[in-house]
Design a protein around this motif. Structure first.
Motif, PDB file in Angstrom:
ATOM      1  N   LEU A  81       0.832  -1.214   0.000  1.00  0.00           N
ATOM      2  CA  LEU A  81       0.000   0.000   0.000  1.00  0.00           C
ATOM      3  C   LEU A  81       0.860   1.255   0.000  1.00  0.00           C
ATOM      4  CD1 LEU A  81      -2.822  -1.057   2.499  1.00  0.00           C
ATOM      5  CD2 LEU A  81      -2.966  -0.841   0.000  1.00  0.00           C
ATOM      6  N   GLN A  82       2.005   1.199   0.709  1.00  0.00           N
ATOM      7  CA  GLN A  82       2.905   2.371   0.674  1.00  0.00           C
ATOM      8  C   GLN A  82       3.474   2.609  -0.734  1.00  0.00           C
ATOM      9  OE1 GLN A  82       5.915   1.940   3.674  1.00  0.00           O
ATOM     10  NE2 GLN A  82       4.473   2.141   5.391  1.00  0.00           N
ATOM     11  N   LYS A  83       3.777   1.506  -1.418  1.00  0.00           N
ATOM     12  CA  LYS A  83       4.269   1.650  -2.788  1.00  0.00           C
ATOM     13  C   LYS A  83       3.188   2.222  -3.699  1.00  0.00           C
ATOM     14  CE  LYS A  83       7.769  -1.987  -2.593  1.00  0.00           C
ATOM     15  NZ  LYS A  83       8.228  -3.278  -3.147  1.00  0.00           N
ATOM     16  N   ILE A  84       1.938   1.732  -3.487  1.00  0.00           N
ATOM     17  CA  ILE A  84       0.832   2.277  -4.290  1.00  0.00           C
ATOM     18  C   ILE A  84       0.689   3.767  -4.026  1.00  0.00           C
ATOM     19  CG2 ILE A  84      -1.670   2.244  -4.598  1.00  0.00           C
ATOM     20  CD1 ILE A  84      -1.579  -0.776  -4.093  1.00  0.00           C
ATOM     21  N   ARG A  85       0.826   4.175  -2.761  1.00  0.00           N
ATOM     22  CA  ARG A  85       0.721   5.597  -2.419  1.00  0.00           C
ATOM     23  C   ARG A  85       1.826   6.402  -3.088  1.00  0.00           C
ATOM     24  NH1 ARG A  85      -2.548   9.689  -1.425  1.00  0.00           N
ATOM     25  NH2 ARG A  85      -1.523  11.310  -0.162  1.00  0.00           N
ATOM     26  N   GLY A  86       3.047   5.884  -3.087  1.00  0.00           N
ATOM     27  CA  GLY A  86       4.149   6.594  -3.733  1.00  0.00           C
ATOM     28  C   GLY A  86       3.954   6.723  -5.228  1.00  0.00           C
ATOM     29  N   LEU A  87       3.407   5.640  -5.833  1.00  0.00           N
ATOM     30  CA  LEU A  87       3.175   5.693  -7.281  1.00  0.00           C
ATOM     31  C   LEU A  87       2.107   6.708  -7.650  1.00  0.00           C
ATOM     32  CD1 LEU A  87       3.398   1.999  -8.534  1.00  0.00           C
ATOM     33  CD2 LEU A  87       4.671   3.955  -9.377  1.00  0.00           C
TER      34      LEU A  87
END
Length: 639
Positions: free
Chosen positions: A492-498
């Motif tokens: 989810l953190q990666k999705i947020r960064g993307l």
């Protein structure tokens, strides 16, 4: 283009400029031309006399031009002389008109007194070419006391009709103030004179005051002069109003004829024998003979007959006909007497000007005797001889200068014409060039607009498309990791960064150069994208000379990054690969990217999105399909 136009103008000006052009401007030349024309309009004209008369004096012909010759004029008592005038013999050239004939090419004038027979040189002359001008040569000299004047010829010129060297002149005048002190003075010469059956050549004709010109001045109106009735020869009387010291007489013959040929030889109205007397009493009881003149041949007459006299004080002057003119085919019944003007010279001035004049005839005169002292002839005002010669010489100088001025102006006009022609072509080329520039600019604007649209589309596709595809992959992983909170939180953190990167990319898709944080460190971005996109595909990333990639210009870094990113998206989407090999290498001239996978491959050329990105970055991209399977993408980008 402006530089090119200025170069053309400069070159055209240089090419059209004459090698030795007059440095004055056109306006200065035109102003000088106008001033010369104005001055010429006030000078005497070189109108040539007709009829029969004395020509001048000449030597025998020589084979060489350096035969030493001289002519000497005895001035009598010492006089202070200050100017010399030489009148050339004129020749009718059938092609060029009248011209001077055998005028000396080089000479010097020497003057001295009875005590000084060596004398001093008062004037010198040397011409590079034969003199052709019909005008007199006037030589101003320093005031010198002289009893004699000698003309020493050092180089002769050729006579026109036989091309032999001869010395000849029509007249020599030596002025002391306004008086020609050489008039009718004795002449000596050092050479043998040829036979002259015509009677038109003699040394006395050099100093008789008779020149080949008519006194045609630019001022005054026409006066026909006095002419008696047929068969009459009355005495002519002039009352000066007071006693004057008379030192010279000038008789102007009446205008002979306007017809061509003339009706008379040139002796119309001139008695064969005449006497001029002066007196202080009206009845001439104290008469003194001023001049007794007998015309022996036609060469003794001319348009102007001049004499210097011993100074005599008198108030009244009369001209008496001793013998009528019956010698040249005119009968006594038709003979007449008449003159255009009678000048009585006193202190260099005409004392008879405007004075009372009458004749002793009881018959009605053909013309009024008052015209004898009106100061006019058939052409206008009468001038002193010196001024007449000076005006003719000045006219010659001004006409030569005018000729050079007109040549200089013609060259400058021609230069202007050439420049104007060049300017027309330049303007035409400039208009055509401007049209091409406008068209080219418009095409460039359209091309740039297309490139911008293409770049925006490529940026949207390569950046946002890849990011959205990554978000989709991460969403699938998140759904699979619902039961395991720790991996789910990381996903989810990666999705947020993307999503944040995608938002920034969306804001700067038209100009990725303005986006902060994108490709500031190209190597790190490459490694991150490889891990993110190939998260579930085994891969190997090799980067050689990492510093070279970070030293690339930002535009090239972004384009290289997006090309690499789109290449990985294609692998992830379509290749179904289980292994990916990535290799970055570079040097100071170019960098190379190779992306190889072992997937299912495809047929055909490089994908359209990669071709577009390679074109935008002006790089060479290609694809290979190895026999073992998979796909290899190559990119070479010049640094």
């Amino acid at each position: 283009m402006i530089r090119v136009l200025f170069c053309i103008i400069f070159v055209s000006c240089c090419l059209s400029a004459p090698a030795q052009a007059d440095e004055r401007s056109i306006s200065d030349l035109e102003a000088r031309k106008e001033a010369i024309n104005l001055e010429l309009s006030g000078l005497a004209y070189p109108s040539l006399r007709g009829g029969v008369g004395a020509i001048g004096f000449h030597s025998r012909p020589f084979l060489q031009d350096d035969e030493p010759l001289w002519i000497e004029i005895d001035l009598g008592q010492g006089r202070l002389i200050d100017e010399i005038a030489l009148v050339p013999v004129l020749w009718r050239d059938m092609e060029a008109g009248f011209r001077a004939n055998a005028f000396p090419a080089a000479f010097r004038v020497r003057a001295g007194t009875l005590e000084d027979q060596e004398g001093v040189v008062v004037a010198e002359y040397e011409a590079e070419d034969t003199l052709k001008s019909i005008y007199p040569l006037v030589l101003p000299i320093e005031a010198t006391k002289a009893s004699w004047v000698r003309l020493e010829v050092t180089r002769m010129s050729k006579r026109v009709h036989d091309e032999r060297y001869v010395f000849q002149l029509a007249e020599i005048m030596v002025f002391s103030g306004l008086q020609n002190v050489a008039l009718r003075r004795p002449v000596k010469f050092s050479f043998q004179r040829p036979r002259d059956p015509s009677g038109a050549w003699a040394s006395r004709f050099l100093v008789d005051g008779s020149v080949p010109y008519l006194m045609d001045t630019a001022s005054g109106h026409q006066s026909l002069g006095y002419l008696s009735g047929f068969g009459e020869s009355p005495d002519i009387y002039i009352d000066l109003g007071a006693a004057y010291p008379i030192s010279g007489i000038r008789l102007h013959a009446v205008h002979q004829s306007n017809h061509v040929p003339q009706a008379y030889f040139g002796d119309l109205g001139i008695p064969r024998h005449m006497r001029i007397e002066g007196a202080n009493q009206a009845d001439f009881s104290d008469a003194m003979v001023l001049l007794d003149y007998r015309v022996k041949r036609i060469s003794d007459t001319g348009p102007i007959m001049m004499w210097n006299l011993p100074e005599t004080n008198c108030r009244f002057v009369r001209l008496v006909t001793v013998e009528k003119n019956v010698s040249f085919g005119v009968s006594e019944r038709l003979s007449r007497i008449g003159f255009s003007e009678i000048e009585l010279i006193s202190s260099g001035q005409n004392a008879a000007l405007g004075k009372k004049t009458w004749v002793d005839s009881s018959l009605e005169a053909y013309r009024s005797p008052e015209q004898l002292t009106d100061g006019l002839n058939a052409y206008g005002a009468i001038l002193p001889t010196r001024r007449w010669m000076e005006e003719l010489a000045l006219r010659n100088d001004l006409e030569l200068e005018l000729k050079h001025l007109e040549a200089a102006l013609n060259l400058k006009y021609m230069r202007q014409k050439v420049i104007l022609s060049w300017m027309r072509w330049i303007v035409a080329l400039a208009l055509v060039g401007s049209g091409f520039v406008i068209l080219y600019s418009r095409l460039q604007a359209i091309r740039k607009e297309a490139i911008i649209r293409e770049r925006i589309a490529a940026n949207l596709h390569d950046e946002l498309g890849a990011n959205l595809h990554s978000i989709g992959i991460l969403s699938d992983l998140a759904r699979e990791s619902i039961a395991t909170p720790e991996p789910l939180d990381d996903i989810l953190q990666k999705i947020r960064g993307l999503t944040e990167r995608t938002g920034a990319a969306a804001r700067y898709c038209s100009n990725m150069l303005g986006a902060k944080g994108i490709c500031d460190d190209l190597v790190d971005d490459i490694k991150r994208e490889a891990r993110r996109l190939l998260v579930d595909i085994p891969h190997e990333l090799t980067i050689e000379n990492e510093q070279i990639f970070n030293d690339l210009k930002r535009r090239k870094r972004i384009d290289l990054y997006l090309f690499f990113k789109e290449s990985l998206v294609n692998v992830v989407r379509h290749a179904k690969a289980t292994s990916v090999q990535i290799r970055f290498s570079g040097n100071k001239k170019e960098v190379t990217l190779i992306v190889a996978d072992n997937g299912c491959g495809f047929t055909g050329d490089l994908p359209r999105s990669l071709r577009r990105r390679a074109r935008l970055m002006r790089a060479r991209a290609s694809v290979e399909h190895p026999d073992a399977g998979g796909t290899v993408i190559y990119l070479k980008l010049k640094v």
